[in-house]
Structures are given as C-alpha cells and as structure tokens.
Design an enzyme around this catalytic site. Structure first.
Site, PDB file in Angstrom:
ATOM      1  N   SER A  37       0.837  -1.205   0.000  1.00 34.90           N
ATOM      2  CA  SER A  37       0.000   0.000   0.000  1.00 34.90           C
ATOM      3  C   SER A  37       0.868   1.250   0.000  1.00 34.90           C
ATOM      4  CB  SER A  37      -0.880   0.006   1.248  1.00 34.90           C
ATOM      5  OG  SER A  37      -0.080   0.279   2.381  1.00 34.90           O
ATOM      6  N   LYS A  38       0.201   2.354  -0.235  1.00 32.87           N
ATOM      7  CA  LYS A  38       0.909   3.638  -0.237  1.00 32.87           C
ATOM      8  C   LYS A  38       1.542   3.883   1.136  1.00 32.87           C
ATOM      9  CE  LYS A  38      -0.463   8.493  -0.383  1.00 32.87           C
ATOM     10  NZ  LYS A  38       0.777   8.937   0.200  1.00 32.87           N
TER      11      LYS A  38
END
Ligand code: GLU
Length: 506
Positions: free
Chosen positions: A264-265
């Site tokens: 994920s970011k």
C-alpha cells in the site's frame, strides 16, 4: 501481421495508478506484443462517485513514461467507439433489457432502508444477508420475480427507483479455467445476485466490463487477483448473452516488503519508496505522493523490476530489455502466489541499468541538475566526471553528492577524517606540496602522480601522510575516484587553492 489476440487494460480513474496496476498493464502489453496482438486502454469510469478528474491523464502519462503505449484507447484508433465507458453509457441499457427479456435478470425496487432492515435482521441472528435464490422469490423482497408485470411497469413509469440484478442460476457447480490458476470450481448457490444496472441509467462495472470486452473483441482478460471473485458472474454473463467468453488470467498480488498483505501507499511512506510510477498531487488534500520517475528511476529499470514481480523466465537472467521481455514473457510462468516487493531490489535494478547507459546519455541528464545549481561547465568536462562516478551511483540524483568536488571547493571537511589525518606538521607538508605542484608543468593524471610520488619517496615518509590530507583538501572527505584523476580534472590553480583553503581551515 496482426493476430486476433486483443487484450485490454481497464483501469477506473479513481486516483493515481498503483504499481500493481502498472504491472497489470505491462503484462497485458507484453502478452499482446508477444502474440502480435493489440493492447487496448479502456477507461472504466461508470462509478461517478469515485471519479477523479486528473486520474485518466495520469494513467496515460504513466503508460507513456513506462514506454508501453496502447494501440487503441481514448483518442487513439477508436475503432470500437469511445474507449471511455461514461461516453458509451447509452449502449448498456439495451443489454440489461435483453437479460430481462431472456429471464437472466430482474428488476428490484427495494429501497436502501428496506435492504438495511433485512441486513440488520440477519445480523441480529448471526447471519449474512445475501440477495439471491434464498430469498429473491419469498415475497419479502420487492422485485419483478414476485410482482406482476403490470405492477413492475407502473413502478417504473411512476419513477420508482430500481436496479437490475443478475439472476444467478441455482444448484450448479460452475467450472472455470484460469490461465494461471488452472481449474476453478464454484457452487453458484454461494453467489449473490449482483447489480448490473442502476436506476441512474448507469451500468455497474460487471455489465459494462462484459459488454465492452465482447464488443471490443477482447480475447484474453488479464487482470489483478482482486477480480477473481467476479469471474463466476462474468462467465455466467457470457453464457446469458450467448457469447464466447475470453480466456481469463488473474495475476498475483504485489505484497508488502514483509511479505504479508497487499503493498500500500502507507508501506511506501513508512519505508521511503514510491508506490506510484509518477508523482501525484491530490487536488483536494494537496498531498503529494512520490513517483519512480521523480525519484530518479530509469523507465526501463522500473519496467524490468515490475516484470519480475510475479513472473520469472525460469533462468538466472534478470536483466531484460523491453524487447527481451516481450520475447520471453509467458503467462504460464506467472506465479499463483503473491510477489513480495523489495525496495532494495528496485534500487539494484536501477544501478544495473545505470552501468548500461552511455556516458553521453547520463551527462545529458546531469547537465540540467548542474545548471540548476548555477554551475556551467563544458560538456566534455561533465562527461569525464560522469564516467568516473557512475559506477558508484544508483540514481542520477546521486551524481551531485558523488561529484560536487569536481565543481566546487569543499566548504567543509569530514570531522572524523580530519582528526585522524590532519596532524601537527600536516600544514607544513601541504605547503611544501603546494610548491611541488606549482612547479609541475605536465598536469596530466599520470605525470602528477609520478612527480608527487617521487617527491614523497624522496622525503622518506609514508604515502598516507600526504595522500590522505591531500584527498581531504580536495574532496572534503576520504572518498572519490583516483586522486590524480581529480587533480588533473580540476587543474593546478584549483588544486593549490583547495590546499591553501584546507591549511587555513583545518
Ligand atoms: N475497472 C476495473 C479496475 O479498476 C477493471 C477490472 C478488469 O480488468 O476487469 O481494475
């Protein structure tokens, strides 16, 4: 000759494209090119609530930077009408109607409040509410399976809100084939009757996706694993329409560096690496997310790294140009299990590619950086600098740190190295060295090395006593390439200036 392999990358423009999305695009591209086929970009923007205005352009820019251009897509070879689903809106209703007529779909008039009541009622009994064969015809739900035709028409005519749902066949073990995962079986009784069309006149992803894949003559659907649960519905929709289904291939997830969970970011923010190809500014929050391009990755290194996240050629070879990837890529060698992302490996790829770039190419990238710092040196000079440092660089952005001393006198000296190497008597020796240097006429690397070494030998002192303080004076730290190459590059005047500077400051 063009083959009938047609694949598509079908992102929803809801934000910047995650590297997982870029990998999906890449595998589609590689597969298409390998088979002389066509790579289509289709923008799936039917969900207006999640639409982000600059996302489509971001996707297009990202594919361009990655050098994996689409053959058909928005504004390019639009053979099949618009490649933006919102602009194909009028087309889908007739397909929803067709499914109603053939009994594969039905109208539902349940209000959100009614559905919520059902949901809560089920939860209270520890059950999950699913809209499907269990309850669709029991009378508690308001749909065209229980209302008369007249009632249905009246409701539609009077503007009642409705959706159209797929009528999933009951009591069937559905058998499907995935190019990567092999045989898949599912009991249709576990599926819910998904919404295909909404009262606002918009199809849902499922209907639009299938209709467009059919109309755009897509032969292979290659997409992320998160769409695997939709595959049974899609296969059933093809059956309902009496259309041949494309082949399906569901790609493994890209996992966090620790190995568990989807990358994920947040992982990127925490560990300091980008998860997007290009920098992205969120127009609402103003947040800026870093990109591989801006972080200094070469596009070919980035693509090579991505190709290996879920695929391998079955040999030890890791460095593949795009052409070599096209030649070697095979869906059969895509793994079923998730691919762990490694920030170090990403850097390693960039470093490998750095060594394959020509000095001229790298110099062209370095010149604007130097210019930004107000440094103007001729290209020949910069070319030599680049040649001497590229071996130790991972990114072009590292060049300045590795080579600033070629362009300016050090403004500070490494404290630890100074303490260790600048002793009593060093200043005297350096003053003598200045005299030696001043008298050297041939200032080539070889000659300065010869003359200075002869002088040191003549004095019968250790080389380190001269060489270390000299390096410190010229570079500011004990790093950098061959010292006499540096001397030859910066020249006599600058060498003397730096020695005097160090004598004064240390
Ligand atoms: N629009 C879907 C997405 O955002 C496409 C999924 C598919 O390829 O079928 O990923």
């Amino acid at each position: 000759m063009e083959s009938n392999v047609r694949v598509r990358f079908a992102p929803s423009p809801t934000g910047p494209l995650h590297i997982g999305g870029v990998r999906t695009a890449l595998y589609n591209y590689l597969f298409a090119k390998k088979h002389n086929g066509t790579f289509v970009l289709r923008i799936e923007d039917t969900d207006q609530t999640r639409y982000v205005a600059n996302a489509e352009q971001y996707i297009i820019d990202a594919l361009e930077w990655c050098n994996i251009p689409f053959d058909e897509g928005p504004g390019k070879n639009e053979k099949f009408g618009s490649y933006r689903q919102s602009e194909r809106k009028d087309l889908y209703k007739k397909y929803a109607d067709q499914l109603i007529e053939t009994g594969w779909a039905y109208y539902c008039f349940d209000t959100p409040e009614q559905l919520d009541t059902h949901r809560k009622g089920h939860e209270a009994e520890g059950k999950t509410f699913i809209y499907n064969w269990h309850n669709r015809e029991k009378g508690r739900l308001v749909n065209s399976l229980v209302l008369t035709d007249e009632e249905v028409q009246n409701r539609i005519n009077s503007g009642d809100n409705y959706v159209i749902r797929f009528k999933t066949p009951q009591d069937e073990v559905l058998r499907m084939q995935d190019e990567i995962r092999g045989d898949i079986k599912i009991d249709t009784n576990t599926l819910d009757d998904k919404i295909l069309f909404k009262g606002d006149g918009m199809p849902t992803y499922h209907l639009a996706n299938i209709v467009d894949d059919h109309l755009m003559e897509i032969s292979h659907v290659i997409r992320g694993e998160e769409w695997l649960p939709s595959m049974p519905l899609h296969v059933l929709l093809y059956r309902a329409f009496n259309w041949d289904a494309p082949k399906f291939a569901h790609l493994p997830l890209i996992l966090k560096p620790v190995g568990k969970g989807k990358l994920s970011k947040r992982d990127g923010d925490k560990l300091g690496f980008p998860v997007f190809p290009l920098e992205y500014t969120n127009k609402i929050s103003g947040d800026v997310s870093r990109g591989y391009k801006e972080d200094g990755y070469f596009n070919d290194a980035f693509i090579n790294m991505l190709a290996f996240l879920g695929w391998n050629p079955g040999t030890e070879q890791e460095i593949f140009s795009l052409e070599a990837l096209i030649e070697t890529f095979d869906l059969k060698r895509v793994s079923k299990s998730g691919a762990k992302f490694s920030p170090d490996k990403a850097k390693w790829f960039n470093q490998q590619y750095m060594q394959t770039k020509s000095d001229v190419e790298l110099t062209d990238l370095y010149l604007p950086i130097l210019e930004n710092k107000g440094i103007t040196k001729d290209k020949e000079y910069v070319l030599k600098v680049v040649a001497s440092i590229k071996e130790r660089a991972i990114f072009v952005n590292d060049f300045w740190d590795l080579s600033s001393y070629f362009f300016k006198t050090p403004s500070e000296y490494d404290a630890k190295a100074s303490k260790k190497n600048w002793k009593e008597g060093t200043a005297d020796l350096m003053n003598k060295l200045i005299n030696v240097i001043s008298s050297i006429n041939d200032f080539s690397s070889e000659n300065t090395e010869k003359e200075i070494k002869e002088w040191i030998t003549g004095m019968e002192i250790g080389f380190g006593k001269i060489m270390q303080p000299l390096r410190l004076s010229l570079v500011g730290k004990l790093a950098g390439p061959h010292l006499f190459d540096i001397i030859a590059m910066i020249g006599k005047e600058e060498t003397v200036k730096r020695l005097k500077n160090a004598i004064e400051k240390l």
